[in-house]
Design an enzyme around this catalytic site. Structure first.
Site, mmCIF file in Angstrom:
data_model
loop_
_atom_site.group_PDB
_atom_site.id
_atom_site.type_symbol
_atom_site.label_atom_id
_atom_site.label_comp_id
_atom_site.label_asym_id
_atom_site.label_seq_id
_atom_site.Cartn_x
_atom_site.Cartn_y
_atom_site.Cartn_z
ATOM 1 N N CYS A 55 0.827 -1.218 0.000
ATOM 2 C CA CYS A 55 0.000 0.000 0.000
ATOM 3 C C CYS A 55 0.858 1.264 0.000
ATOM 4 O O CYS A 55 0.403 2.322 -0.432
ATOM 5 C CB CYS A 55 -0.962 0.016 1.191
ATOM 6 N N HIS A 285 -1.908 0.323 7.419
ATOM 7 C CA HIS A 285 -2.397 0.403 6.043
ATOM 8 C C HIS A 285 -2.472 1.852 5.585
ATOM 9 O O HIS A 285 -2.513 2.776 6.407
ATOM 10 C CB HIS A 285 -3.782 -0.253 5.965
#
Length: 442
Positions: A55, A285
């Site tokens: 990510c 994340h």
């Protein structure tokens, strides 16, 4: 013109591998990073993330795709049909823009070679024979890290146009199974090992050896072109150490839940970017928040500047500073700051001699008529590339309506990480998400 690579670059390529992964690459982490830039079938301008890990590459690339779409079309109808050719153009534009920010002159493109590894114009890692068939596959479960690196090469280009032409002609490789890794190696090679080492703390690899997530230095490199470790503005003196942050306002913003948890301090250059697009960070994340409302990034008013500078000296977010910081605040705001005047203002603003000056008292004295550049209500959209993190398993943009309340209170909500993260940027925000479903930061 593409240049022939000198043999000395073999050492550089090995050093990039060490910088990214450390001494040992776990096969499961490498497998999670071995994906391409895939577009969602449900949201044609949104990239999908198949596994946790990359990510730190995908979210910044997605942010640049959105930024460029917002520049093309202010209304941004996300459901507009987008052809594959347009997707390729969007991807190429974002990848090249990120690489351009990193370049100091030359441009490097990483690719996998499955031909003659002895060619004089190519650089290989470890001297192993390349793994012939993996590039033709759309999955990478059988491609071991050592075989990937044995096949890794670099092309060098003398200018941006040549590099962009190469990306355009080879965009299918970035959409293939190892596209993210090829792009990552291209960025590091273009930036230059010495420059990365100068800018960041290289005591740890840029990809965490245990969990596989990208470091803050890697995130900063993708967003701004600088691999600095910190997210504050300029250089800060911490215990005698000069710690580097951002040098200028970023095109793309960054806000993070980690600021609420006191792990970092995000500066104005990230919180107030050029475009209304922010990469959002949780503990594990990265996602993307954006808006079509350009007033969210309009220039600060004098009172907004005063609040920001005051809070820079309020490290704990308590809405007060120690009295001995008043002169620094006034000087930074280009107000009268000579000692005699400051002593008078200290007595007035701290009449009870508590040694502190409250934010409200400061603002009432110097900026009694506050103005705001930010609208009271605005629309936001959120992107999370992990299908399993979306409400119905589909990667689509989630819409919300934000309201800024008239209050200075920071009502953090530990059970709502999204709201808590947004409060670090807009301290009085409330947001109603479509279908009453709050998007996930994780």
């Amino acid at each position: 013109m593409t240049e022939t690579l000198p043999s000395v670059l073999q050492e550089d390529l090995l050093s990039i591998k060490l910088l990214l992964w450390g001494n040992d690459i776990k096969a499961d982490i490498f497998s999670r990073w071995s994906q391409g830039f895939y577009f969602s079938q449900n949201e044609p301008s949104a990239l999908e993330q198949t596994h946790g890990g990359p990510c730190s590459i995908l979210a910044p690339v997605q942010a640049y795709i959105i930024k460029n779409l917002l520049l093309e079309n202010e209304t941004f109808d996300s459901k507009t049909s987008i052809s594959e050719a347009k997707q390729n153009e969007m991807l190429q534009g974002a990848l090249c823009e990120i690489v351009r920010q990193c370049s100091t002159g030359k441009y490097y493109a990483a690719y996998l070679d499955h031909g003659d590894v002895t060619a004089a114009s190519e650089t290989t890692i470890n001297g192993d024979r390349p793994f012939e068939d993996a590039l033709r596959q759309q999955t990478s479960t059988s491609f071991h890290p050592s075989k990937f690196h044995a096949s890794l090469r670099l092309k060098v280009f003398s200018d941006a146009d040549e590099f962009e032409n190469y990306v355009s002609e080879n965009v299918v490789k970035y959409k293939g199974a190892y596209g993210i890794l090829l792009f990552l190696y291209s960025v590091i090679a273009t930036k230059g090992l010495n420059q990365v080492r100068t800018e960041c703390d290289t005591s740890e690899p840029l990809i965490d050896a245990t969990y596989g997530y990208g470091s803050q230095s890697l995130i900063n490199l993708m967003i701004t072109g600088r691999a600095v470790t910190y997210v504050w503005d300029f250089e800060q003196d911490v215990g005698g150490l000069k710690l580097k942050g951002l040098e200028r306002q970023s095109k793309i913003g960054f806000i993070t839940l980690m600021e609420h948890l006191r792990y970092c301090t995000v500066g104005s250059f990230f919180k107030n970017p050029v475009h209304p697009v922010w990469v959002l960070g949780s503990e594990t994340h990265l996602t993307v928040l954006f808006s079509t409302n350009k007033r969210l990034v309009s220039p600060e008013t004098k009172s907004e500047q005063a609040r920001r500078i005051f809070k820079n000296y309020d490290k704990d977010g308590n809405n007060f500073i120690s009295s001995d910081k008043l002169q620094d605040v006034l000087y930074e705001l280009e107000l009268v700051s000579d000692e005699a005047y400051v002593d008078i203002m200290k007595k007035k603003l701290d009449s009870e001699h508590l040694g502190i000056i409250l934010l409200n008292a400061f603002m009432d004295e110097f900026f009694p008529k506050e103005e705001s550049s930010t609208p009271d209500t605005f629309q936001l959209m959120h992107y999370n590339g992990l299908g399993q993190s979306n409400y119905d398993g589909n990667v689509i943009y989630r819409h919300g309506t934000a309201i800024l309340l008239e209050s200075d209170l920071r009502a953090m909500c530990e059970s709502n990480p999204m709201l808590t993260c947004l409060l670090t940027k807009w301290p009085t925000i409330e947001i109603n998400w479509q279908d009453n479903v709050t998007p996930s930061l994780n």
